[in-house]
Write a protein that holds these residues in place. Structure first.
Motif, PDB file in Angstrom:
ATOM      1  N   GLN A   1       0.836  -1.198   0.000  1.00 16.24           N
ATOM      2  CA  GLN A   1       0.000   0.000   0.000  1.00 16.24           C
ATOM      3  C   GLN A   1       0.873   1.252   0.000  1.00 16.24           C
ATOM      4  OE1 GLN A   1      -2.352  -0.900   3.573  1.00 16.24           O
ATOM      5  NE2 GLN A   1      -4.143  -0.955   2.230  1.00 16.24           N
TER       6      GLN A   1
ATOM      7  N   LEU B   1       2.238   5.100  -1.025  1.00 14.83           N
ATOM      8  CA  LEU B   1       1.575   6.396  -1.172  1.00 14.83           C
ATOM      9  C   LEU B   1       1.756   6.924  -2.586  1.00 14.83           C
ATOM     10  CD1 LEU B   1       2.795   8.202   2.070  1.00 14.83           C
ATOM     11  CD2 LEU B   1       0.503   7.312   1.630  1.00 14.83           C
ATOM     12  N   ALA B   2       0.713   7.511  -3.138  1.00 11.96           N
ATOM     13  CA  ALA B   2       0.805   8.226  -4.415  1.00 11.96           C
ATOM     14  C   ALA B   2       1.429   9.590  -4.141  1.00 11.96           C
ATOM     15  CB  ALA B   2      -0.582   8.372  -5.035  1.00 11.96           C
ATOM     16  N   VAL B   3       1.846  10.273  -5.175  1.00 12.37           N
ATOM     17  CA  VAL B   3       2.517  11.561  -5.032  1.00 12.37           C
ATOM     18  C   VAL B   3       1.650  12.565  -4.273  1.00 12.37           C
ATOM     19  CG1 VAL B   3       1.837  12.475  -7.289  1.00 12.37           C
ATOM     20  CG2 VAL B   3       3.938  13.276  -6.222  1.00 12.37           C
ATOM     21  N   GLY B   4       0.367  12.616  -4.569  1.00  9.13           N
ATOM     22  CA  GLY B   4      -0.530  13.535  -3.869  1.00  9.13           C
ATOM     23  C   GLY B   4      -0.705  13.175  -2.405  1.00  9.13           C
ATOM     24  N   GLU B   5      -0.717  11.888  -2.121  1.00 11.05           N
ATOM     25  CA  GLU B   5      -0.849  11.445  -0.732  1.00 11.05           C
ATOM     26  C   GLU B   5       0.397  11.780   0.066  1.00 11.05           C
ATOM     27  OE1 GLU B   5      -3.720   7.552  -1.237  1.00 11.05           O
ATOM     28  OE2 GLU B   5      -1.597   7.359  -1.791  1.00 11.05           O
TER      29      GLU B   5
ATOM     30  N   THR C   1       2.438  18.858  -4.679  1.00 10.12           N
ATOM     31  CA  THR C   1       3.104  17.833  -5.481  1.00 10.12           C
ATOM     32  C   THR C   1       4.386  18.355  -6.136  1.00 10.12           C
ATOM     33  OG1 THR C   1       1.654  18.314  -7.351  1.00 10.12           O
ATOM     34  CG2 THR C   1       1.018  16.490  -5.926  1.00 10.12           C
TER      35      THR C   1
ATOM     36  N   VAL D   1      12.001   7.047  -6.712  1.00 11.48           N
ATOM     37  CA  VAL D   1      10.931   6.362  -7.431  1.00 11.48           C
ATOM     38  C   VAL D   1      11.551   5.162  -8.134  1.00 11.48           C
ATOM     39  CG1 VAL D   1       9.449   8.380  -7.710  1.00 11.48           C
ATOM     40  CG2 VAL D   1      11.164   7.901  -9.429  1.00 11.48           C
TER      41      VAL D   1
ATOM     42  N   ALA E   1       2.350  11.227 -11.618  1.00 13.76           N
ATOM     43  CA  ALA E   1       1.066  10.637 -11.225  1.00 13.76           C
ATOM     44  C   ALA E   1       1.171   9.133 -10.992  1.00 13.76           C
ATOM     45  CB  ALA E   1       0.011  10.922 -12.285  1.00 13.76           C
ATOM     46  N   GLN E   2       2.215   8.508 -11.534  1.00  8.82           N
ATOM     47  CA  GLN E   2       2.392   7.073 -11.363  1.00  8.82           C
ATOM     48  C   GLN E   2       3.424   6.715 -10.306  1.00  8.82           C
ATOM     49  OE1 GLN E   2       3.143   6.827 -15.424  1.00  8.82           O
ATOM     50  NE2 GLN E   2       1.003   6.575 -15.957  1.00  8.82           N
ATOM     51  N   TRP E   3       4.067   7.714  -9.704  1.00  3.88           N
ATOM     52  CA  TRP E   3       5.059   7.447  -8.669  1.00  3.88           C
ATOM     53  C   TRP E   3       4.384   6.879  -7.432  1.00  3.88           C
ATOM     54  CZ3 TRP E   3       7.995  12.773  -8.671  1.00  3.88           C
ATOM     55  CH2 TRP E   3       8.744  12.880  -9.852  1.00  3.88           C
ATOM     56  N   ARG E   4       5.088   6.001  -6.736  1.00  5.54           N
ATOM     57  CA  ARG E   4       4.619   5.440  -5.474  1.00  5.54           C
ATOM     58  C   ARG E   4       5.759   5.499  -4.473  1.00  5.54           C
ATOM     59  NH1 ARG E   4       0.844   6.579  -7.769  1.00  5.54           N
ATOM     60  NH2 ARG E   4      -0.933   5.333  -8.418  1.00  5.54           N
TER      61      ARG E   4
END
Length: 109
Positions: free
Chosen positions: A17, A19-23, A32, A46, A54-57
């Motif tokens: 689980q 985190l996305a970039v915005g999270e 961001t 990354v 937008a696809q980074w975690r």
């Protein structure tokens, strides 16, 4: 006397689980664009360099480093380049202390 209430939400951050970039930005109170700068200076990493933000975690270690960078910015007014250096040096000191401790050379400092 006024009463103040604080509502907190928690999330589990793990490899399952991330985190996305915005999270990540929200978790540290930034935008961001600031997270993009963290990636550019190497504070967080990354897995796919060519991916769009937008696809980074990000995992829990990235969250910790982002929080530390934010604290260094806020408390000491350092830029992100300096924060990256400080965080790397802190990591190296911890690694060396652990190595000394494992070899029985540490005095507990």
């Amino acid at each position: 006397m006024a009463t103040r209430s604080v509502i907190a939400a928690t999330s589990v951050v793990s490899s399952a689980q991330p985190l996305a970039v915005g999270e990540l930005a929200h978790a540290v109170g930034a935008d961001t664009a600031w997270v993009v700068q963290l990636v550019e200076v190497g504070i967080v990493h990354v897995s796919v360099q060519d991916a769009e933000p937008a696809q980074w975690r990000f995992g829990s270690a990235d969250l910790q480093r982002a929080l530390e960078a934010r604290r260094l910015e806020r408390d000491f007014g350092v830029g992100l380049d300096a924060a990256a250096l400080i965080l790397d040096l802190q990591h190296e000191v911890r690694r060396l202390k652990a190595m000394l401790y494992a070899r029985g050379l540490s005095r507990g400092d």
